[in-house]
Design a protein around this motif. Structure first.
Motif, PDB file in Angstrom:
ATOM      1  N   PHE A 187     -62.357 -80.120  63.403  1.00 25.48           N
ATOM      2  CA  PHE A 187     -62.625 -78.882  62.683  1.00 25.48           C
ATOM      3  C   PHE A 187     -63.396 -77.881  63.558  1.00 25.48           C
ATOM      4  N   GLN A 197     -53.053 -76.345  64.222  1.00 25.31           N
ATOM      5  CA  GLN A 197     -53.222 -77.735  63.799  1.00 25.31           C
ATOM      6  C   GLN A 197     -52.481 -78.703  64.725  1.00 25.31           C
ATOM      7  N   LEU A 267     -55.088 -83.144  56.626  1.00 25.59           N
ATOM      8  CA  LEU A 267     -55.197 -82.208  55.513  1.00 25.59           C
ATOM      9  C   LEU A 267     -55.774 -82.871  54.272  1.00 25.59           C
ATOM     10  N   PHE A 270     -59.416 -83.001  54.838  1.00 25.48           N
ATOM     11  CA  PHE A 270     -59.989 -81.657  54.807  1.00 25.48           C
ATOM     12  C   PHE A 270     -60.135 -81.139  53.375  1.00 25.48           C
ATOM     13  N   TYR A 271     -59.082 -81.267  52.567  1.00 24.71           N
ATOM     14  CA  TYR A 271     -59.141 -80.752  51.205  1.00 24.71           C
ATOM     15  C   TYR A 271     -60.099 -81.572  50.332  1.00 24.71           C
ATOM     16  N   ARG A 283     -57.499 -72.816  53.158  1.00 21.85           N
ATOM     17  CA  ARG A 283     -56.530 -73.699  53.809  1.00 21.85           C
ATOM     18  C   ARG A 283     -57.067 -74.056  55.190  1.00 21.85           C
ATOM     19  N   TRP A 284     -56.477 -75.082  55.802  1.00 18.16           N
ATOM     20  CA  TRP A 284     -56.899 -75.457  57.147  1.00 18.16           C
ATOM     21  C   TRP A 284     -56.731 -74.285  58.110  1.00 18.16           C
ATOM     22  N   THR A 288     -59.870 -72.476  60.255  1.00 16.37           N
ATOM     23  CA  THR A 288     -59.969 -72.619  61.713  1.00 16.37           C
ATOM     24  C   THR A 288     -59.446 -71.377  62.436  1.00 16.37           C
TER      25      THR A 288
END
Length: 359
Positions: A187, A197, A267, A270-271, A283-284, A288
């Motif tokens: 991250f 990603q 993901l 992350f979520y 969102r990713w 980022t």
């Protein structure tokens, strides 16, 4: 125009609409081959013969399978191949058993409507149709299965490029606190470099130069290579990772077994962290790459430099990301205050010097 033997099977050759045609009669019997040839010649003379394309016997599933096996798996990165496979799964659910020459623009339009009703985003639908379009293009140019691409007559879904979400520093701290260590490292590197990603998960040590503080990125589409500078925070992450390299893997980030980290697992983690941290609507990509570009713009970095650091193709693409928040624009309007102050100051000075000097 004649019948000739190739191996054990008889073939026929003739001219149709100015083009030389070779077709197999699918028989080893010369007399039968002659009859087939004469029948075809009679149809040609009467305008009743139409060449049967190989695609008339090939299903959509077979076309997708050939694309994934011979093109996507060989010409694209592992993450792109996984994405193609995921996109293909939705297409196969509808078109799988269809013969590729019988798929119509109307069928594709109905598929778009169905996917949107299921909740699929416009960009997702466009990616699915993009994969379908590429398959048909290969079937036309290289495999010679079909002559027309039905996707060319179907409009793409309209996608809004206005993205207003990025992470504040407070949200970043919350997300990091709620994330496991392995996710924190990926991250942070994403925020500090703007890497996509797939570029983060595919990053290997032969592309990292800790001494020069640089990182090389291999572009998937044009096969070019960009060398990017690393700031201190990104460098700290990579130095820490360099001390725990896996003996069986050249990847910077990997699982406990040394295998690549799957995008879905990234993901999912992350979520889960975002939910735990109470950071909503992110969102990713926003957290980022979008945050990377936005913070640069807010700090006053020029658009051209942001474009080069993020490797966007055009300035217009950078503008979608480089949003200014109100405070970063304030100096622009404060210039008007300064102009008025200067005018009043000058006017007062002139009045002191004498009425004849005032305007």
């Amino acid at each position: 125009m004649a019948v000739y033997k190739r191996g054990r099977v008889w073939w026929m050759c003739f001219v149709h609409e100015g083009r030389f045609v070779r077709k197999t009669t699918k028989t080893t019997n010369k007399k039968l081959a002659d009859k087939i040839f004469n029948k075809v010649m009679a149809d040609v003379a009467q305008g009743k013969w139409f060449e049967k394309l190989p695609g008339e016997e090939i299903t959509f599933k077979e076309m997708i399978g050939k694309y994934l096996a011979e093109y996507s798996s060989r010409s694209k990165s592992a993450s792109s191949y996984r994405r193609d496979s995921s996109l293909a799964a939705h297409l196969l659910g509808v078109f799988g058993d269809s013969v590729i020459t019988r798929v119509t623009p109307r069928d594709i339009t109905e598929y778009k409507t169905k996917r949107r009703e299921e909740g699929a985003a416009a960009q997702t639908v466009n990616l699915e149709l993009g994969l379908m379009r590429h398959c048909y293009n290969l079937a036309i140019r290289e495999w010679e299965w079909v002559r027309e691409n039905p996707t060319q007559k179907v409009h793409r879904e309209k996608v809004s490029n206005l993205i207003e979400r990025w992470l504040t520093f407070e949200e970043e701290e919350k997300l990091l606190s709620a994330s496991p260590k392995w996710l924190q490292e990926i991250f942070i590197l994403g925020i500090e470099t703007g890497l996509r990603q797939s570029e983060l998960l595919d990053l290997q040590w032969d592309r990292v130069d800790l001494r020069r503080k640089t990182l090389a990125v291999l572009e998937q589409k044009n096969r070019g290579k960009d060398t990017l500078p690393l700031n201190e925070r990104a460098l700290e992450i990579l130095k820490a990772r360099s001390r725990v390299r896996h003996i069986k893997s050249s990847l910077v980030f990997y699982t406990q077994n040394g295998t690549p980290i799957h995008a879905r697992n990234l993901l999912r983690a992350f979520y889960s962290a975002a939910k735990k941290a109470g950071v909503r609507g992110i969102r990713w990509h926003d957290a980022t790459r979008h945050t990377f570009a936005t913070r640069l713009a807010q700090a006053g970095v020029d658009i051209y430099t942001i474009q080069k650091l993020g490797r966007w193709k055009s300035i217009s693409m950078v503008m979608r990301y480089a949003h200014h928040y109100p405070e970063s624009l304030r100096p622009g309007v404060e210039v008007l205050d300064e102009q008025r102050k200067n005018y009043i100051t000058n006017l007062s000075q002139l009045k002191k010097e004498g009425p004849e000097c005032a305007p």
